[in-house]
Design a protein around this motif. Structure first.
Motif, short mmCIF file in Angstrom:
data_model
loop_
_atom_site.label_atom_id
_atom_site.label_comp_id
_atom_site.label_asym_id
_atom_site.label_seq_id
_atom_site.Cartn_x
_atom_site.Cartn_y
_atom_site.Cartn_z
N THR A 57 -49.75 43.82 19.45
CA THR A 57 -48.53 42.92 19.95
C THR A 57 -48.28 41.18 20.74
O THR A 57 -49.58 40.50 20.88
CB THR A 57 -48.03 43.82 21.45
OG1 THR A 57 -49.24 44.17 22.29
CG2 THR A 57 -47.57 45.10 20.79
N LEU A 58 -47.21 40.59 20.79
CA LEU A 58 -47.33 39.16 21.57
C LEU A 58 -46.08 39.38 22.75
O LEU A 58 -45.39 39.41 22.39
CB LEU A 58 -47.20 38.46 20.14
CG LEU A 58 -47.56 37.19 21.42
CD1 LEU A 58 -48.51 36.89 21.95
CD2 LEU A 58 -46.85 36.14 20.39
N VAL A 59 -47.00 38.96 24.02
CA VAL A 59 -46.14 38.95 25.61
C VAL A 59 -45.77 37.65 25.63
O VAL A 59 -46.51 36.82 25.94
CB VAL A 59 -46.46 39.89 26.53
CG1 VAL A 59 -45.28 39.36 27.52
CG2 VAL A 59 -46.80 41.01 25.62
N PHE A 60 -44.27 37.14 25.48
CA PHE A 60 -44.44 35.44 25.71
C PHE A 60 -43.96 35.92 27.84
O PHE A 60 -43.03 36.94 28.26
CB PHE A 60 -42.73 35.26 25.55
CG PHE A 60 -43.26 35.38 23.12
CD1 PHE A 60 -44.16 34.39 22.49
CD2 PHE A 60 -43.26 36.39 23.32
CE1 PHE A 60 -43.85 34.70 21.33
CE2 PHE A 60 -43.04 36.73 21.62
CZ PHE A 60 -43.43 35.70 20.96
N ALA A 61 -44.55 35.18 27.97
CA ALA A 61 -44.28 34.69 29.60
C ALA A 61 -44.07 33.37 30.08
O ALA A 61 -44.78 32.48 28.98
CB ALA A 61 -45.31 35.58 30.16
N LEU A 118 -46.37 34.89 36.26
CA LEU A 118 -45.61 34.38 35.07
C LEU A 118 -43.99 35.78 35.31
O LEU A 118 -44.64 36.40 35.42
CB LEU A 118 -47.23 35.02 34.17
CG LEU A 118 -48.13 34.48 33.56
CD1 LEU A 118 -48.47 34.46 32.89
CD2 LEU A 118 -47.61 33.19 33.51
N GLU A 119 -44.10 34.72 34.96
CA GLU A 119 -42.05 35.81 34.19
C GLU A 119 -42.44 36.05 32.48
O GLU A 119 -41.84 35.20 31.79
CB GLU A 119 -40.87 34.65 34.41
CG GLU A 119 -39.57 35.16 33.99
CD GLU A 119 -38.60 34.17 34.19
OE1 GLU A 119 -37.45 34.78 33.65
OE2 GLU A 119 -39.08 32.88 34.61
N ILE A 120 -42.19 37.05 31.90
CA ILE A 120 -42.33 37.78 31.04
C ILE A 120 -41.21 37.47 30.98
O ILE A 120 -39.56 37.58 31.30
CB ILE A 120 -42.59 39.23 30.92
CG1 ILE A 120 -43.97 39.36 31.62
CG2 ILE A 120 -41.78 39.69 29.51
CD1 ILE A 120 -43.97 41.23 31.39
#
Length: 88
Positions: free
Chosen positions: A5-9, A50-52
């Protein structure tokens, strides 16, 4: 089996916040001692509030032919390391 998985924030910075962080980053990047630790500390300063904005997940599988290639290399007596980039 799980997914990779990769989360962008994101986080908006003022010019002053960025300039202060960037000075710390450049200092850490050119440090002759504990560079990795100093870079991690600088990253931690930025990676808060951070804002996801999104996420991605993919199956973690080898490309076609990789397994056979590894077998052939080992059969030829070639030692092989597989580096995944995972850190625990």
């Amino acid at each position: 089996e799980g997914l990779r998985t990769l989360v962008f924030a994101r986080r908006r910075l003022t010019t002053e916040e960025f300039d202060a962080w960037h000075a710390d980053f450049e200092s850490a990047q050119t440090s002759q001692t504990d560079r990795e630790g100093k870079l991690a500390a600088v990253a931690e300063k930025l990676e808060v509030k951070l804002e996801i904005v999104g996420a991605s997940a993919i199956e973690d599988k080898l490309q076609v032919g990789v397994a056979e290639t590894i077998v052939r290399l080992r059969s030829a007596g070639i030692k092989l390391w597989v580096l995944t980039g995972d850190k625990l």
